[in-house]
Scaffold this active site. Structure first.
Site, short mmCIF file in Angstrom:
data_model
loop_
_atom_site.label_atom_id
_atom_site.label_comp_id
_atom_site.label_asym_id
_atom_site.label_seq_id
_atom_site.Cartn_x
_atom_site.Cartn_y
_atom_site.Cartn_z
N ASP A 180 1.30 2.95 3.62
CA ASP A 180 0.59 3.85 3.13
C ASP A 180 1.34 5.21 3.41
O ASP A 180 0.94 6.10 3.60
CB ASP A 180 -0.66 3.97 4.40
CG ASP A 180 -1.73 5.08 3.80
OD1 ASP A 180 -1.82 5.19 2.52
OD2 ASP A 180 -2.67 5.41 4.66
N HIS A 203 0.81 -1.40 -0.03
CA HIS A 203 -0.11 -0.13 0.12
C HIS A 203 0.98 1.34 0.18
O HIS A 203 1.47 1.70 1.03
CB HIS A 203 -0.94 0.15 1.19
CG HIS A 203 -1.95 1.05 1.16
ND1 HIS A 203 -3.25 0.82 1.44
CD2 HIS A 203 -1.79 2.54 0.83
CE1 HIS A 203 -3.87 2.06 1.26
NE2 HIS A 203 -2.80 2.91 1.00
N HIS A 225 1.46 5.33 -1.65
CA HIS A 225 1.27 6.51 -2.57
C HIS A 225 2.67 7.35 -3.03
O HIS A 225 3.24 7.32 -2.34
CB HIS A 225 0.54 7.56 -1.68
CG HIS A 225 -0.78 7.10 -1.14
ND1 HIS A 225 -2.13 7.37 -1.79
CD2 HIS A 225 -1.12 6.38 -0.12
CE1 HIS A 225 -2.94 6.69 -1.12
NE2 HIS A 225 -2.43 6.24 0.08
N LYS A 245 -9.28 -0.18 -6.00
CA LYS A 245 -9.22 0.53 -4.81
C LYS A 245 -10.48 1.32 -4.34
O LYS A 245 -11.07 1.97 -5.43
CB LYS A 245 -8.09 1.74 -4.69
CG LYS A 245 -8.28 2.27 -3.32
CD LYS A 245 -7.69 1.70 -2.18
CE LYS A 245 -7.83 2.21 -0.78
NZ LYS A 245 -6.81 3.36 -0.45
N HIS A 277 -10.51 1.17 1.70
CA HIS A 277 -10.36 2.31 2.91
C HIS A 277 -11.40 2.03 3.88
O HIS A 277 -12.54 2.49 3.53
CB HIS A 277 -10.36 3.82 2.25
CG HIS A 277 -9.93 4.85 3.17
ND1 HIS A 277 -8.65 5.48 3.38
CD2 HIS A 277 -10.50 5.16 4.28
CE1 HIS A 277 -8.76 5.99 4.39
NE2 HIS A 277 -9.79 6.18 5.00
N HIS A 294 -4.59 -0.56 5.81
CA HIS A 294 -4.16 0.29 6.99
C HIS A 294 -5.23 0.22 8.18
O HIS A 294 -5.73 1.12 8.55
CB HIS A 294 -4.06 1.77 6.50
CG HIS A 294 -5.12 2.26 5.62
ND1 HIS A 294 -6.34 2.35 5.70
CD2 HIS A 294 -4.81 3.09 4.51
CE1 HIS A 294 -6.98 2.98 5.08
NE2 HIS A 294 -6.14 3.63 4.25
O1 DOR Z 1 -3.43 9.58 5.35
C1 DOR Z 1 -4.00 9.29 4.19
N1 DOR Z 1 -3.16 9.86 3.36
N2 DOR Z 1 -4.80 8.38 4.20
C2 DOR Z 1 -5.10 7.97 2.99
O2 DOR Z 1 -6.09 7.13 2.96
C3 DOR Z 1 -4.92 8.73 1.74
C4 DOR Z 1 -3.56 9.21 2.00
C5 DOR Z 1 -3.09 10.31 1.16
O3 DOR Z 1 -3.04 10.08 -0.25
O4 DOR Z 1 -2.16 11.17 1.38
ZN ZN Z 2 -3.57 4.93 1.36
#
Ligand code: DOR
Ligand code: ZN
Length: 345
Positions: free
Chosen positions: A248, A14, A16, A100, A137, A175
């Protein structure tokens, strides 16, 4: 005492990475540690079809350092407009590994998400047929629900009905942060997995308010009380194959975090496996780290385990106060702190 630890190279289930010129600053942190990562699709605009996923994957690959081999595993963003044909193309592509689900309005770039999951059940049925996992999520957005209860309420209102209605669908509860989520995963036969982040293993909600409000400890789902953190540590270190590593890691510019309406997300990619080593070491369970970090996720997704390895040393090092983030700066998790475990070169 173990001072060196060699494990099969881990994967991050997971992650980003964002897009554009910041990729060059972000991708190398993950690529140095992990062989693969499940890349989240919550770009602006979101990644909703295979063509977009293929193009995004190419931009990520262009940012991988020459001496690393890194395979980004792509995801599609589920919307009310997702069609069965999108799912079949995704499944046939070999590039998209999962879809997702963001409840609309739940978190960063989730506006295009789904308001009522039952309305897209026909699409989820096709995913089950194609053996494409749904990554959730797991929070309700109902303003009547206390922010600390959003995950537990999501289980009752959304996840249990989903699991009952579409029994062949593989689901990853992303998460997880609560005792309730751990219990659900343990009670559900093999088709439900869960990722656990370093921040939810390392910190409880006191970290949000230590010495004043701390925007760098704000993520979603929000940190919970200590009993929940302990349940997560127990689950992660238990050897149960349904729990696996997913950071995450979610970069936001310092200015966007330190603001009157700070963004949700913590950046951990610069020291991700090191944070997990610290948690497992503190729990006296270093021998369980490899399975959690390198085996369980691959097995759940039906992908081969990695063949090469990484080595960690017990050798304290200081996390930088700041990292580059394109033209901006980024405050990494643990900024300025000493970490006990270091990745060997
Ligand atoms: O804290 C988070 N940041 N939770 C999420 O679900 C998305 C993520 C983000 O893309 O910044
Ligand atoms: Zn995430």
């Amino acid at each position: 005492m173990t001072n060196t630890l060699t494990i099969t190279r881990p994967d991050d289930w997971h992650l980003h990475l964002r897009d554009g010129h910041v990729l060059a600053d972000i991708v190398p942190h993950t690529a140095r540690r992990f062989a693969r990562a499940i890349v989240m699709p919550n770009l602006k605009p979101p990644v909703v079809n295979v063509d977009q996923a293929v193009a995004y994957r190419q931009r990520i690959l262009a940012a991988v350092p020459d001496n690393c081999s890194f395979d980004p595993l792509m995801t599609l963003y589920l919307t009310g407009q997702t069609r069965a044909s999108d799912i079949r193309q995704a499944s046939a592509s070999g590039v998209v590994q999962a879809v997702k689900y963001y409840p609309a309005g739940a978190t960063t770039n989730s506006d295009a998400g789904v308001k009522d999951l039952t309305r897209v059940y026909p699409v989820l049925e096709v995913m089950a047929e194609e053996n494409l996992p749904l990554l959730v999520h797991g929070e309700v957005v109902d303003p009547q629900v206390d922010v600390f209860d959003r995950e537990a309420v999501f289980i009752d209102r959304v996840l249990l009905p989903l699991l009952q209605t579409i029994p062949a669908l593989k689901v990853v509860f992303e998460h997880i942060t609560t005792v309730e989520a751990v219990a659900l995963v343990k009670d559900t036969p093999d088709r439900l997995g869960a990722t656990i982040t370093p921040q939810h293993l390392l910190m409880n909600r006191n970290a949000l308010f230590q010495g004043g409000i701390s925007p760098h400890h704000y993520c979603l789902p929000v940190l919970k009380r200590e009993a929940h953190r302990q349940a997560l540590v127990e689950a992660a270190t238990s050897g149960d194959p349904r729990f696996f590593l997913g950071t995450d890691s979610a970069p936001h510019a310092k200015s966007a975090k330190e603001s009157s309406c700070g963004c949700a997300g913590m950046y951990s990619a610069h020291a991700a496996i090191e944070f997990y080593a610290q948690v497992f070491d503190d729990a006296g369970a270093l021998d369980k780290l490899e399975a959690f970090a390198s085996f369980h996720g691959a097995d759940f997704y039906g992908l081969p385990r990695n063949r090469d390895s990484i080595t960690l040393e017990r050798s304290p090092w200081q996390v930088p106060q700041m990292l580059r983030f394109g033209n901006e700066e980024l405050v990494p998790l643990g900024a300025g702190e000493m970490l006990p475990w270091k990745l060997s070169d």
